[in-house]
Design a protein around this motif. Structure first.
Motif, PDB file in Angstrom:
ATOM      1  N   LYS A  56       0.891  -1.148   0.000  1.00 40.78           N
ATOM      2  CA  LYS A  56       0.000   0.000   0.000  1.00 40.78           C
ATOM      3  C   LYS A  56       0.935   1.206   0.000  1.00 40.78           C
ATOM      4  O   LYS A  56       1.985   1.169   0.645  1.00 40.78           O
ATOM      5  CB  LYS A  56      -0.823  -0.069   1.287  1.00 40.78           C
ATOM      6  CG  LYS A  56      -1.761   1.053   1.527  1.00 40.78           C
ATOM      7  CD  LYS A  56      -2.455   0.836   2.868  1.00 40.78           C
ATOM      8  CE  LYS A  56      -1.544   1.287   4.001  1.00 40.78           C
ATOM      9  NZ  LYS A  56      -2.130   1.095   5.326  1.00 40.78           N
ATOM     10  N   ASP A  81       4.018   0.422   2.370  1.00 45.06           N
ATOM     11  CA  ASP A  81       3.799  -0.454   3.531  1.00 45.06           C
ATOM     12  C   ASP A  81       3.569  -1.870   3.030  1.00 45.06           C
ATOM     13  O   ASP A  81       2.857  -2.062   2.056  1.00 45.06           O
ATOM     14  CB  ASP A  81       2.518  -0.045   4.285  1.00 45.06           C
ATOM     15  CG  ASP A  81       2.606   1.362   4.827  1.00 45.06           C
ATOM     16  OD1 ASP A  81       3.737   1.865   4.973  1.00 45.06           O
ATOM     17  OD2 ASP A  81       1.540   1.955   5.073  1.00 45.06           O
ATOM     18  N   ASN A  82       4.144  -2.798   3.740  1.00 44.76           N
ATOM     19  CA  ASN A  82       3.865  -4.200   3.420  1.00 44.76           C
ATOM     20  C   ASN A  82       2.601  -4.606   4.163  1.00 44.76           C
ATOM     21  O   ASN A  82       2.593  -4.692   5.384  1.00 44.76           O
ATOM     22  CB  ASN A  82       5.046  -5.060   3.842  1.00 44.76           C
ATOM     23  CG  ASN A  82       4.760  -6.529   3.701  1.00 44.76           C
ATOM     24  OD1 ASN A  82       3.723  -6.914   3.171  1.00 44.76           O
ATOM     25  ND2 ASN A  82       5.681  -7.332   4.172  1.00 44.76           N
ATOM     26  N   ILE A  83       1.533  -4.850   3.425  1.00 44.85           N
ATOM     27  CA  ILE A  83       0.272  -5.196   4.093  1.00 44.85           C
ATOM     28  C   ILE A  83      -0.010  -6.704   4.019  1.00 44.85           C
ATOM     29  O   ILE A  83      -1.132  -7.145   4.207  1.00 44.85           O
ATOM     30  CB  ILE A  83      -0.911  -4.397   3.495  1.00 44.85           C
ATOM     31  CG1 ILE A  83      -0.975  -4.569   1.971  1.00 44.85           C
ATOM     32  CG2 ILE A  83      -0.785  -2.928   3.835  1.00 44.85           C
ATOM     33  CD1 ILE A  83      -2.295  -4.115   1.354  1.00 44.85           C
ATOM     34  N   SER A  84       1.003  -7.477   3.720  1.00 38.17           N
ATOM     35  CA  SER A  84       0.811  -8.930   3.633  1.00 38.17           C
ATOM     36  C   SER A  84       1.336  -9.606   4.894  1.00 38.17           C
ATOM     37  O   SER A  84       1.776  -8.938   5.829  1.00 38.17           O
ATOM     38  CB  SER A  84       1.541  -9.476   2.416  1.00 38.17           C
ATOM     39  OG  SER A  84       2.921  -9.541   2.695  1.00 38.17           O
ATOM     40  N   LYS A  85       1.325 -10.936   4.879  1.00 39.16           N
ATOM     41  CA  LYS A  85       1.789 -11.669   6.060  1.00 39.16           C
ATOM     42  C   LYS A  85       3.243 -12.107   5.926  1.00 39.16           C
ATOM     43  O   LYS A  85       3.819 -12.643   6.854  1.00 39.16           O
ATOM     44  CB  LYS A  85       0.901 -12.895   6.313  1.00 39.16           C
ATOM     45  CG  LYS A  85      -0.504 -12.509   6.744  1.00 39.16           C
ATOM     46  CD  LYS A  85      -1.283 -13.738   7.224  1.00 39.16           C
ATOM     47  CE  LYS A  85      -2.591 -13.376   7.885  1.00 39.16           C
ATOM     48  NZ  LYS A  85      -3.530 -12.672   6.982  1.00 39.16           N
ATOM     49  N   ALA A  96       6.749  -8.045   7.026  1.00 36.31           N
ATOM     50  CA  ALA A  96       5.314  -7.798   7.177  1.00 36.31           C
ATOM     51  C   ALA A  96       5.104  -6.689   8.199  1.00 36.31           C
ATOM     52  O   ALA A  96       5.759  -6.672   9.243  1.00 36.31           O
ATOM     53  CB  ALA A  96       4.619  -9.078   7.615  1.00 36.31           C
ATOM     54  N   GLY A  97       4.209  -5.758   7.856  1.00 38.17           N
ATOM     55  CA  GLY A  97       3.896  -4.689   8.795  1.00 38.17           C
ATOM     56  C   GLY A  97       4.859  -3.527   8.797  1.00 38.17           C
ATOM     57  O   GLY A  97       4.637  -2.518   9.448  1.00 38.17           O
ATOM     58  N   LYS A  98       5.938  -3.635   8.041  1.00 36.08           N
ATOM     59  CA  LYS A  98       6.934  -2.557   8.030  1.00 36.08           C
ATOM     60  C   LYS A  98       6.713  -1.638   6.828  1.00 36.08           C
ATOM     61  O   LYS A  98       6.100  -2.010   5.827  1.00 36.08           O
ATOM     62  CB  LYS A  98       8.342  -3.152   7.955  1.00 36.08           C
ATOM     63  CG  LYS A  98       8.771  -3.820   9.252  1.00 36.08           C
ATOM     64  CD  LYS A  98       9.080  -2.770  10.300  1.00 36.08           C
ATOM     65  CE  LYS A  98       9.693  -3.310  11.573  1.00 36.08           C
ATOM     66  NZ  LYS A  98       8.893  -4.287  12.297  1.00 36.08           N
TER      67      LYS A  98
HETATM   68  C1  LIG Z   1       0.364  -9.358   8.378  1.00 34.07           C
HETATM   69  C2  LIG Z   1       0.765  -7.966   8.720  1.00 34.07           C
HETATM   70  O1  LIG Z   1       1.449  -7.713   9.672  1.00 34.07           O
HETATM   71  N1  LIG Z   1       0.350  -7.046   7.904  1.00 34.07           N
HETATM   72  C3  LIG Z   1       0.630  -5.660   8.126  1.00 34.07           C
HETATM   73  C4  LIG Z   1       1.447  -5.111   6.958  1.00 34.07           C
HETATM   74  O2  LIG Z   1       1.612  -3.727   7.093  1.00 34.07           O
HETATM   75  C5  LIG Z   1       0.395  -2.980   7.211  1.00 34.07           C
HETATM   76  C6  LIG Z   1       0.738  -1.521   7.283  1.00 34.07           C
HETATM   77  O3  LIG Z   1       1.841  -1.265   8.071  1.00 34.07           O
HETATM   78  C7  LIG Z   1      -0.401  -3.420   8.433  1.00 34.07           C
HETATM   79  O4  LIG Z   1      -1.610  -2.705   8.511  1.00 34.07           O
HETATM   80  C8  LIG Z   1      -0.665  -4.891   8.319  1.00 34.07           C
HETATM   81  O5  LIG Z   1      -1.353  -5.369   9.473  1.00 34.07           O
END
Ligand SMILES: CC(=O)N[C@H]1CO[C@H](CO)[C@@H](O)[C@@H]1O
Ligand SMILES: *[C@@H]1O[C@H](CO)[C@@H](O)[C@H](O)[C@H]1NC(C)=O
Ligand SMILES: *[C@@H]1O[C@H](CO)[C@@H](O)[C@H](O)[C@H]1NC(C)=O
Ligand SMILES: *[C@@H]1O[C@H](CO)[C@@H](O)[C@H](O)[C@H]1NC(C)=O
Ligand SMILES: *[C@@H]1O[C@H](CO)[C@@H](O)[C@H](O)[C@H]1NC(C)=O
Length: 483
Positions: free
Chosen positions: A43, A67-71, A127-129
């Protein structure tokens, strides 16, 4: 006379260079065929796009936070370019806070409306970073003169059309687009619906801003085209073709450069026939003009014997200034080159080879480092570029590393006077190049046995000896006939 051994002083750590691949260009992305959509693992949380139209091509810089919005950790970020524009992209580069990223160019698939560049992040994003990413690209041939015809002393205007939004394969939460014009003369620009309380665009002078906009999806539904018309006081210089010939001579300790240009002006054409009288009278004030009046080649200090010729011959209006600090070749074409007019010419110069050549410890492996392109300091674009490097006779095991992707490269034997076997030459072709690539380095490494240096004098020596023996024999024969 040169002694090759003296060049050993200029030793380099060569190990890294020896591992160069033979002339190679960047690989194409094997982008999946029609219907490919990049996985939605990123994103763009914030994006700033800057469009610079101060040159005869468009430079776009997109600075963003992704942003990495995946797992899972992710390392592949895609940049979409519509099919109709992809062939006008001169380069697309990416970098992050940890330096430049590798970019794969799209393998062009005609059926696919969107073509994708693939950015390979240096370190996968967990993930999440989030991370910062900068994309820079140049698009050529997209500025058109409006009106297409103008008077000889009229102002020239160019027009650009593009999207209100930055192209993205992912959801962009917040973005805006800044436009940088060459000056504050902007008679026409698309005015969009008010953006909340603010006008869209805002700004004045040479900077306008469209946006900020909230959440935009990759399909950019509802996105509008924006058209800008602005004054452009310089000619729109295009080299439809350029051939650069570099010849290395160990024996002479010389490196010779020759460049052949086919130049055209893509600016507004003349409405009426050219008036030399009017040209002469206004030239006195030196007003800005859409015609190409002169070009300046900033050469590397040390350049010697520069020349400038065209189809008719030596052009006496050229000037060459060379001293320890600088070397400038100033050219004045025989006539001002207005929109739609062509002019072709040749320039050349020499250098002492030792500025560009390094030799390995064993004295037989050489590294040649020269600018890939030099060209005028004016803003220009090239359609086709062909660069040939001719190495001394006897050179073998040639490897090179061009600084930009090529469309082709070949090795062949180049024959000149007094050569026995011919010299190895490398011909490299590139397309759609912009002046920002000037001065980037081309590195060529080759093996050149010390004995090869004596080949030429040996050939000359044996030649002379043979001639001498022959004439001696002939004189003997003559004598006999005489009797
Ligand atoms: C799986 C996971 O942690 N996804 C995160 C990836 O990054 C986005 C934005 O920082 C988070 O909103 C997601 O939860
Ligand atoms: C792309 O370049 C071609 C010329 O090479 C030009 O005719 C065309 O209009 C350009 N397209 C865009 C979208 O700029
Ligand atoms: C551009 O602006 C000028 C005046 O600023 C106007 O006369 C002209 O009609 C405009 N052109 C277009 C295509 O909107
Ligand atoms: C070509 O022009 C240059 C610059 O005016 C001059 O120095 C040079 O001698 C000329 N060469 C020939 C062959 O006429
Ligand atoms: C300029 O060169 C192009 C080809 O590069 C050609 O199509 C065009 O007709 C030329 N223009 C003139 C005025 O000679």
């Amino acid at each position: 006379m040169y002694s090759l051994q003296n060049w050993g002083i200029l030793l380099l750590p060569l190990a890294s260079l020896f591992s160069l691949a033979p002339c190679s260009s960047a690989d194409s992305t094997p982008v999946p065929s029609n219907g490919f959509t990049p996985p939605q693992v990123f994103k763009n949380s914030n994006l700033l796009r800057t469009i610079d139209i101060t040159k005869p091509y468009v430079r776009e810089t997109i600075a963003m936070v992704i942003d990495n919005i995946s797992k899972e950790p992710q390392a592949e970020y895609y940049v979409p370019i519509p099919k109709g524009i992809v062939e006008n992209i001169s380069y697309l580069e990416a970098r992050g806070e940890d330096g430049p990223h590798i970019v794969n160019t799209p393998a062009f698939i005609p059926e696919s409306e969107m073509q994708y560049y693939r950015v390979l992040l240096n370190t996968p994003l967990s993930a999440g970073k989030s991370a910062k990413l900068w994309i820079t690209l140049a698009q050529t041939d997209c500025l058109i003169p409006v009106p297409a015809l103008i008077g000889q002393t009229d102002k020239q205007f160019l027009q650009w059309t593009g999207s209100q939004y930055a192209a993205s394969a992912y959801v962009t939460e917040k973005q805006k687009t800044k436009i940088r014009f060459p000056n504050s003369e902007v008679p026409n620009f698309t005015v969009l619906e008010k953006n909340g309380e603010n006008d869209d665009p805002t700004g004045a002078g040479a900077w306008y801003t469209y946006g900020p906009y909230k959440t935009v999806n990759p399909d950019q539904e509802g996105g509008k085209a924006i058209t800008l018309r602005f004054e452009y006081t310089n000619p729109v210089i295009k080299m439809t073709r350029m051939e650069r010939h570099i010849e290395v001579s160990h024996w002479g300790g010389n490196i010779a450069f020759e460049e052949r240009y086919w130049m055209t002006n893509l600016g507004a054409k003349l409405k009426d026939t050219f008036s030399r009288v009017q040209w002469a009278s206004t030239s006195y004030y030196n007003p800005p003009t859409s015609a190409i009046k002169h070009l300046t080649f900033p050469l590397i200090p040390g350049a010697q014997d520069a020349y400038f010729t065209d189809e008719i011959g030596n052009v006496s209006t050229s000037r060459f200034r060379s001293n320890i600090r600088e070397a400038h070749l100033e050219l004045k074409p025989r006539y001002p080159v207005f929109g739609g007019w062509n002019y072709s010419f040749v320039v050349g110069w020499n250098y002492d080879l030792k500025h560009f050549l390094r030799v390995s410890q064993d004295g037989e492996r050489y590294v040649l480092k020269v600018p890939f392109l030099e060209g005028p300091k004016d803003s220009i674009t090239y359609d086709e570029v062909e660069i040939t490097v001719v190495l001394p006779e006897g050179a073998t095991d040639v490897k090179c590393s061009p600084p930009i992707p090529l469309i082709s490269e070949e090795e062949y034997l180049h024959h000149t006077f007094m050569d026995t076997r011919g010299r190895i030459a490398i011909k490299m072709k590139a397309a759609n190049v912009v002046d920002e690539q000037h001065k980037k380095e081309l590195i060529v490494t080759y093996h050149y046995p010390t004995m090869a240096l004596y080949r030429k004098p040996f050939v000359i020596f044996t030649g002379v000896l043979t001639l001498f023996t022959l004439s001696w024999l002939v004189s003997k024969i003559d004598l006999k006939i005489g009797k």
